[in-house]
Design a protein around this motif. Structure first.
Motif, short mmCIF file in Angstrom:
data_model
loop_
_atom_site.label_atom_id
_atom_site.label_comp_id
_atom_site.label_asym_id
_atom_site.label_seq_id
_atom_site.Cartn_x
_atom_site.Cartn_y
_atom_site.Cartn_z
N MET A 100 0.80 -1.22 0.00
CA MET A 100 0.00 0.00 0.00
C MET A 100 0.84 1.28 0.00
O MET A 100 0.57 2.21 -0.78
CB MET A 100 -0.97 0.00 1.19
CG MET A 100 -1.86 1.23 1.25
SD MET A 100 -2.96 1.35 -0.20
CE MET A 100 -4.15 0.06 0.20
N SER A 156 2.11 2.93 -3.31
CA SER A 156 1.15 3.40 -4.31
C SER A 156 1.66 4.67 -4.99
O SER A 156 2.11 5.61 -4.34
CB SER A 156 -0.20 3.68 -3.66
OG SER A 156 -0.76 2.51 -3.11
N SER A 157 1.54 4.68 -6.31
CA SER A 157 1.97 5.84 -7.09
C SER A 157 0.79 6.61 -7.67
O SER A 157 0.99 7.64 -8.32
CB SER A 157 2.89 5.40 -8.23
OG SER A 157 2.24 4.44 -9.06
N MET A 181 -3.96 2.86 -8.04
CA MET A 181 -3.17 1.80 -7.43
C MET A 181 -3.54 1.62 -5.96
O MET A 181 -3.71 0.49 -5.48
CB MET A 181 -1.67 2.11 -7.56
CG MET A 181 -0.77 1.03 -6.98
SD MET A 181 0.98 1.41 -7.25
CE MET A 181 1.76 0.05 -6.35
N ALA A 182 -3.68 2.72 -5.23
CA ALA A 182 -4.05 2.64 -3.82
C ALA A 182 -5.42 2.01 -3.64
O ALA A 182 -5.63 1.16 -2.77
CB ALA A 182 -4.00 4.02 -3.18
N LEU A 192 -5.22 -1.80 -4.33
CA LEU A 192 -4.61 -2.52 -3.21
C LEU A 192 -5.56 -2.58 -2.01
O LEU A 192 -5.57 -3.57 -1.26
CB LEU A 192 -3.29 -1.86 -2.80
CG LEU A 192 -2.12 -2.11 -3.75
CD1 LEU A 192 -0.96 -1.17 -3.42
CD2 LEU A 192 -1.66 -3.56 -3.66
#
Length: 439
Positions: A100, A103-104, A108-109, A112
């Motif tokens: 987590m 995350s970029s 993505m966050a 996840l």
């Protein structure tokens, strides 16, 4: 002799060991409550969208827990009915926590978070059923309130650890990665990944499930195992739901809509009232995140102590009355928070919130376990979780619609609303009659 009649009476130490996995599980939940909204803000999300971005928790709970509950009731394996789900969920949870902070992007966050919450929910429902399976009915209060105590302890540690890293170990509060995520967040999520897996493994191997009787094994083996049969079992259980469980649904609607509102916006309310900031990239906002962690650690410490103190009080007053009292105190605490302008004063309303949180994580399950049939414990625990996640889904779907209009775009107004809803939950739980809770 039936399994229900032959369950051994466990010492408090053994009950604590069997619930140790709840420490890791709830440490994970604490990290989510204290860090997911800031992580989204660090990555560029706006305040009104926060409930929508946190849909993973209620959605996975709605989908996963009833299915896992029904499946675990009918699982036959060399490790037991619930244990396979503990282990699978713990692995998924640990993976979600580990990645987590890397995350970029918001996407993505959010992705996840779906993995993390799926793992949490796969583990959570069987853990509730495990208490009913493993303990004599007279020890249910101790079992569920021990889980509540571990919830308080674990979330206290999850919220407090970032401040300890800064204040004790000297980690720079303002040191962030290329995506504005503080390195304190990286450290605590890694700790959570290790703790989640290790504590759950300790519980399941130190206090294994009771072996099923030949009659129980035969009954489970004869039960249909298709997906259709699983969904029919869920539908039939909803149709046959005990009356007090139906009444608890209204209480759950109020209290969990309130808690979802509180978790989404408390950091932002503190940022406005104590630190006079709304800029998520500012040092003052990071200070608000740490302050919320300290306050949340305190109310979870209150919850940890209160959960054990409630055991004799629940025996005397009943779980229903005890829960109503605690919800009222939590409601007043939430309504008071928006008016606090000094950091030290935040800890006064946090006492009420801690008492409410201790009760929420224990007493409803005491009431539930007293009115559901033992053979369907897993599926009914999963359905009861639907009464938790549906209000959270409603919160995510509706709060963004009126945040800027009815709440004037001010998170402090959201906390006031949450407090009023907790008072409504207290009134709702009193609708359950004492005689309905005797199975």
């Amino acid at each position: 002799m039936s399994k229900a009649a032959s369950k051994p009476i466990l010492s408090l130490g053994r009950i604590i060991q069997m619930n140790l996995g709840f420490l890791g599980l709830q440490f994970s939940f604490g990290l989510q409550q204290g860090n997911m909204a800031p992580i989204y803000s660090y990555l560029g999300a706006d305040e009104a969208s926060l409930p929508l971005l946190q849909l993973a928790g209620p959605m996975t709970g709605l989908i996963v827990q009833p299915i896992v509950g029904a499946l675990s009731d009918r699982t036959l394996s060399r490790w037991g009915r619930r244990t396979p789900y503990f282990i699978i969920g713990a692995i998924m949870c640990s993976a979600g926590l580990l990645f987590m902070p890397l995350s970029s992007s918001i996407l993505m966050a959010a992705s996840l978070l779906w993995i993390l919450d799926a793992g949490n929910n796969i583990t959570m429902e069987p853990y509730r059923a495990y208490v009913s399976d493993r303990l004599d009915k007279n020890q249910h209060q101790t079992g569920f309130l021990t889980q509540s105590a571990f919830t308080g302890l674990a979330q206290m540690l999850a919220f407090l650890t970032p401040s300890l890293l800064v204040g004790v170990l000297g980690v720079d509060r303002d040191a962030v990665d290329a995506h504005n995520i503080p390195y304190t967040t990286h450290i605590v999520f890694t700790m959570g990944a290790v703790l989640s897996l290790s504590t759950i493994l300790w519980s399941v191997f130190r206090v294994p499930e009771l072996p099923l009787t030949p009659q129980e094994r035969a009954s489970i083996a004869a039960a249909p195992r298709s997906a259709g049969a699983t969904f029919r079992e869920i539908f039939d259980a909803i149709r046959d739901m005990p009356v007090p469980m139906r009444k608890l649904a209204l209480m759950s609607l109020f209290q969990w809509y309130a808690m979802a509102s509180y978790w989404s916006y408390v950091i932002y309310a503190i940022g406005r009232s104590v630190y006079e900031t709304r800029d998520a990239t500012s040092s003052a906002f990071r200070a608000a995140v740490l302050t919320n962690g300290e306050m949340a650690a305190f109310y979870n410490l209150v919850a940890f102590v209160a959960a054990f103190a409630m055991v004799p009080l629940v025996r005397r007053l009943g779980a229903k009355r005890m829960h109503a009292i605690c919800l009222v105190l939590a409601g007043f605490g939430m309504m008071a928070l928006p008016h606090v302008e000094h950091k030290w004063m935040l800890f006064l309303p946090a006492v009420g919130i801690g008492l409410g949180w201790a009760s929420i994580m224990g007493n409803p399950y005491v009431m539930l376990a007293s009115c559901i049939p033992p053979a369907r414990t897993g599926v009914y625990m999963g359905i009861f979780n639907m009464m938790i996640v549906i209000p959270m889904l409603l919160n995510a779907a509706t709060l963004p619609l009126y945040y800027n209009s009815l709440m004037a775009g001010d998170p402090r107004n959201v906390l006031t609303m949450a407090g009023v809803l907790m008072l409504c939950a207290a009134l709702a739980v009193l609708r359950v009659r004492d005689r309905e809770l005797d199975r």
